[in-house]
Design a protein around this motif. Structure first.
Motif, PDB file in Angstrom:
ATOM      1  N   VAL A 165      23.293  -1.010  23.348  1.00  0.00           N
ATOM      2  CA  VAL A 165      22.333  -0.823  22.136  1.00  0.00           C
ATOM      3  C   VAL A 165      22.586  -2.145  21.378  1.00  0.00           C
ATOM      4  O   VAL A 165      23.571  -2.471  20.729  1.00  0.00           O
ATOM      5  N   PRO A 166      21.701  -3.129  21.668  1.00  0.00           N
ATOM      6  CA  PRO A 166      21.769  -4.350  20.600  1.00  0.00           C
ATOM      7  C   PRO A 166      21.840  -4.421  19.163  1.00  0.00           C
ATOM      8  O   PRO A 166      20.864  -3.484  18.880  1.00  0.00           O
ATOM      9  N   ILE A 167      22.288  -5.212  18.598  1.00  0.00           N
ATOM     10  CA  ILE A 167      21.856  -5.468  17.113  1.00  0.00           C
ATOM     11  C   ILE A 167      20.575  -5.946  16.989  1.00  0.00           C
ATOM     12  O   ILE A 167      20.105  -6.870  17.889  1.00  0.00           O
ATOM     13  N   GLY A 168      19.583  -5.420  16.405  1.00  0.00           N
ATOM     14  CA  GLY A 168      18.132  -5.840  16.355  1.00  0.00           C
ATOM     15  C   GLY A 168      17.891  -6.709  15.538  1.00  0.00           C
ATOM     16  O   GLY A 168      17.239  -7.479  15.794  1.00  0.00           O
ATOM     17  N   GLY A 169      18.849  -6.876  14.296  1.00  0.00           N
ATOM     18  CA  GLY A 169      18.487  -7.952  13.374  1.00  0.00           C
ATOM     19  C   GLY A 169      19.717  -7.877  12.155  1.00  0.00           C
ATOM     20  O   GLY A 169      19.958  -6.756  12.181  1.00  0.00           O
ATOM     21  N   GLU A 170      19.660  -8.900  11.500  1.00  0.00           N
ATOM     22  CA  GLU A 170      20.862  -8.817  10.348  1.00  0.00           C
ATOM     23  C   GLU A 170      20.657 -10.115   9.519  1.00  0.00           C
ATOM     24  O   GLU A 170      19.687 -10.987   9.845  1.00  0.00           O
ATOM     25  N   ALA A 171      21.258 -10.013   8.439  1.00  0.00           N
ATOM     26  CA  ALA A 171      21.083 -10.698   7.234  1.00  0.00           C
ATOM     27  C   ALA A 171      22.492 -10.509   6.487  1.00  0.00           C
ATOM     28  O   ALA A 171      23.200  -9.855   7.170  1.00  0.00           O
ATOM     29  N   GLU A 172      22.510 -11.383   5.413  1.00  0.00           N
ATOM     30  CA  GLU A 172      24.081 -11.370   4.823  1.00  0.00           C
ATOM     31  C   GLU A 172      24.415 -10.053   4.426  1.00  0.00           C
ATOM     32  O   GLU A 172      25.441  -9.505   4.302  1.00  0.00           O
ATOM     33  N   ASP A 173      23.352  -9.230   3.954  1.00  0.00           N
ATOM     34  CA  ASP A 173      23.623  -7.876   3.181  1.00  0.00           C
ATOM     35  C   ASP A 173      23.113  -6.755   4.127  1.00  0.00           C
ATOM     36  O   ASP A 173      23.121  -5.472   3.761  1.00  0.00           O
ATOM     37  N   TYR A 174      22.739  -6.712   5.360  1.00  0.00           N
ATOM     38  CA  TYR A 174      22.392  -5.544   6.052  1.00  0.00           C
ATOM     39  C   TYR A 174      22.405  -5.953   7.646  1.00  0.00           C
ATOM     40  O   TYR A 174      22.436  -7.304   7.998  1.00  0.00           O
ATOM     41  N   PHE A 175      22.334  -4.954   8.501  1.00  0.00           N
ATOM     42  CA  PHE A 175      22.218  -5.261   9.820  1.00  0.00           C
ATOM     43  C   PHE A 175      21.658  -3.717  10.411  1.00  0.00           C
ATOM     44  O   PHE A 175      21.440  -2.779   9.930  1.00  0.00           O
ATOM     45  N   TRP A 176      20.797  -4.039  11.570  1.00  0.00           N
ATOM     46  CA  TRP A 176      20.172  -2.725  12.254  1.00  0.00           C
ATOM     47  C   TRP A 176      20.354  -2.634  13.720  1.00  0.00           C
ATOM     48  O   TRP A 176      20.446  -3.821  14.152  1.00  0.00           O
ATOM     49  N   ASP A 218      18.590  -0.114  16.859  1.00  0.00           N
ATOM     50  CA  ASP A 218      18.196   0.921  17.142  1.00  0.00           C
ATOM     51  C   ASP A 218      17.512   1.759  15.734  1.00  0.00           C
ATOM     52  O   ASP A 218      16.785   1.009  15.044  1.00  0.00           O
ATOM     53  N   GLU A 219      17.823   2.778  15.541  1.00  0.00           N
ATOM     54  CA  GLU A 219      17.238   3.450  14.484  1.00  0.00           C
ATOM     55  C   GLU A 219      18.367   3.570  13.250  1.00  0.00           C
ATOM     56  O   GLU A 219      18.508   4.363  12.126  1.00  0.00           O
ATOM     57  N   LEU A 220      19.529   2.699  13.226  1.00  0.00           N
ATOM     58  CA  LEU A 220      20.748   2.779  12.590  1.00  0.00           C
ATOM     59  C   LEU A 220      20.425   1.326  11.653  1.00  0.00           C
ATOM     60  O   LEU A 220      20.487   0.356  12.126  1.00  0.00           O
ATOM     61  N   PHE A 221      20.470   1.808  10.336  1.00  0.00           N
ATOM     62  CA  PHE A 221      20.339   0.739   9.295  1.00  0.00           C
ATOM     63  C   PHE A 221      21.501   0.453   8.486  1.00  0.00           C
ATOM     64  O   PHE A 221      21.893   1.784   7.902  1.00  0.00           O
ATOM     65  N   VAL A 222      22.213  -0.483   8.447  1.00  0.00           N
ATOM     66  CA  VAL A 222      23.410  -0.497   7.577  1.00  0.00           C
ATOM     67  C   VAL A 222      23.452  -1.646   6.619  1.00  0.00           C
ATOM     68  O   VAL A 222      23.156  -2.621   6.998  1.00  0.00           O
ATOM     69  N   SER A 223      23.586  -1.400   5.200  1.00  0.00           N
ATOM     70  CA  SER A 223      23.529  -2.256   4.238  1.00  0.00           C
ATOM     71  C   SER A 223      24.681  -2.313   3.330  1.00  0.00           C
ATOM     72  O   SER A 223      25.391  -1.194   3.218  1.00  0.00           O
ATOM     73  N   SER A 224      24.806  -3.145   2.616  1.00  0.00           N
ATOM     74  CA  SER A 224      25.673  -3.551   1.620  1.00  0.00           C
ATOM     75  C   SER A 224      25.134  -2.736   0.221  1.00  0.00           C
ATOM     76  O   SER A 224      23.999  -2.503   0.304  1.00  0.00           O
ATOM     77  N   ALA A 225      26.031  -2.314  -0.801  1.00  0.00           N
ATOM     78  CA  ALA A 225      25.487  -1.693  -1.996  1.00  0.00           C
ATOM     79  C   ALA A 225      24.458  -2.464  -2.682  1.00  0.00           C
ATOM     80  O   ALA A 225      23.605  -1.920  -3.458  1.00  0.00           O
ATOM     81  N   ASP A 226      24.686  -3.866  -2.453  1.00  0.00           N
ATOM     82  CA  ASP A 226      23.848  -4.476  -3.645  1.00  0.00           C
ATOM     83  C   ASP A 226      22.406  -5.092  -2.869  1.00  0.00           C
ATOM     84  O   ASP A 226      21.781  -6.038  -3.298  1.00  0.00           O
ATOM     85  N   SER A 227      22.386  -4.461  -1.581  1.00  0.00           N
ATOM     86  CA  SER A 227      21.271  -4.757  -0.921  1.00  0.00           C
ATOM     87  C   SER A 227      19.928  -4.022  -1.453  1.00  0.00           C
ATOM     88  O   SER A 227      20.179  -3.054  -2.232  1.00  0.00           O
ATOM     89  N   ARG A 228      18.819  -4.555  -1.429  1.00  0.00           N
ATOM     90  CA  ARG A 228      17.536  -4.066  -1.968  1.00  0.00           C
ATOM     91  C   ARG A 228      17.226  -2.605  -1.826  1.00  0.00           C
ATOM     92  O   ARG A 228      17.208  -1.675  -2.666  1.00  0.00           O
ATOM     93  N   ALA A 229      17.626  -2.192  -0.379  1.00  0.00           N
ATOM     94  CA  ALA A 229      17.265  -0.770   0.093  1.00  0.00           C
ATOM     95  C   ALA A 229      18.444   0.041  -0.484  1.00  0.00           C
ATOM     96  O   ALA A 229      18.088   1.320  -0.430  1.00  0.00           O
ATOM     97  N   ALA A 230      19.508  -0.406  -0.920  1.00  0.00           N
ATOM     98  CA  ALA A 230      20.771   0.659  -1.152  1.00  0.00           C
ATOM     99  C   ALA A 230      20.482   1.366  -2.631  1.00  0.00           C
ATOM    100  O   ALA A 230      21.234   2.393  -2.691  1.00  0.00           O
ATOM    101  N   GLN A 231      20.152   0.631  -3.380  1.00  0.00           N
ATOM    102  CA  GLN A 231      20.024   1.120  -4.789  1.00  0.00           C
ATOM    103  C   GLN A 231      21.383   1.438  -5.257  1.00  0.00           C
ATOM    104  O   GLN A 231      21.626   2.186  -6.236  1.00  0.00           O
ATOM    105  N   GLY A 232      22.267   0.397  -4.795  1.00  0.00           N
ATOM    106  CA  GLY A 232      23.586   0.540  -5.335  1.00  0.00           C
ATOM    107  C   GLY A 232      24.584   1.552  -5.139  1.00  0.00           C
ATOM    108  O   GLY A 232      25.316   1.851  -5.904  1.00  0.00           O
ATOM    109  N   VAL A 233      24.199   2.408  -4.377  1.00  0.00           N
ATOM    110  CA  VAL A 233      25.055   3.578  -4.224  1.00  0.00           C
ATOM    111  C   VAL A 233      25.454   3.630  -2.838  1.00  0.00           C
ATOM    112  O   VAL A 233      24.834   3.488  -1.733  1.00  0.00           O
ATOM    113  N   LEU A 234      27.020   3.922  -2.611  1.00  0.00           N
ATOM    114  CA  LEU A 234      27.583   3.799  -1.178  1.00  0.00           C
ATOM    115  C   LEU A 234      27.346   5.315  -0.691  1.00  0.00           C
ATOM    116  O   LEU A 234      27.385   6.268  -1.256  1.00  0.00           O
TER     117      LEU A 234
END
Length: 110
Positions: free
Chosen positions: A35-46, A48-64
Motif C-alpha cells: 500500500v503506497p503513501i498516497g500523498g503528504e505534506a509537512e503536517d499530514y500524510f495519507w 488508501d483510507e488512512l489519514f494521519v496528521s499533526s495536531a496543528d493541521s487544519r483537519a485535526a482541530q488541535g486534539v490528539l
C-alpha cells in the motif's frame, strides 16, 4: 456521484504528536503490505483510507487521537512476519511477536 464500496469504514483520521515518526512507521509497514503513501505534506500524510496528521493541521482541530488498535490485512504469514519486522525497524512498539491469536481459527498476527 455516489461512492459506495461496501466496506465498513470509508476513512480513518489519526492525529499524532509526531507526524514524521508516524510517517516513517506507516510508510515502512504499509510498503510491506503493498500500500503506497498516497500523498503528504509537512503536517499530514495519507495512504488508501488512512489519514494521519499533526495536531496543528487544519483537519485535526488541535486534539490528539487517544489509544487505538488498527488491524491490517496481510495475504499470508510471511507478510505478517515482514510487517512485524518493518514495524519494529521503523520505531514501532512490540505488542506481541507473530503467532496465532484466539480471534478465530488460523488467525495469525503480530
Amino acid at each position: 456521484m455516489q461512492l459506495y464500496r461496501g466496506r465498513l469504514i470509508d476513512h480513518l483520521h489519526l492525529v499524532v504528536r509526531d507526524v514524521k515518526a508516524s510517517r516513517r512507521f506507516y510508510g515502512a509497514v504499509l510498503e510491506v503490505l503493498g500500500v503506497p503513501i498516497g500523498g503528504e505534506a509537512e503536517d499530514y500524510f495519507w495512504a488508501d483510507e488512512l489519514f494521519v496528521s499533526s495536531a496543528d493541521s487544519r483537519a485535526a482541530q488541535g486534539v490528539l487521537t487517544g489509544r487505538h488498535h488498527l488491524a491490517f490485512q496481510a495475504k499470508d504469514r510471511a507478510m505478517v512476519d515482514a510487517f512485524y519486522q518493518a514495524g519494529l525497524a521503523a520505531g514501532g512498539k512490540d505488542n506481541g511477536a507473530p503467532g496465532e491469536r484466539p480471534y478465530h481459527p488460523g488467525y495469525y498476527a503480530a
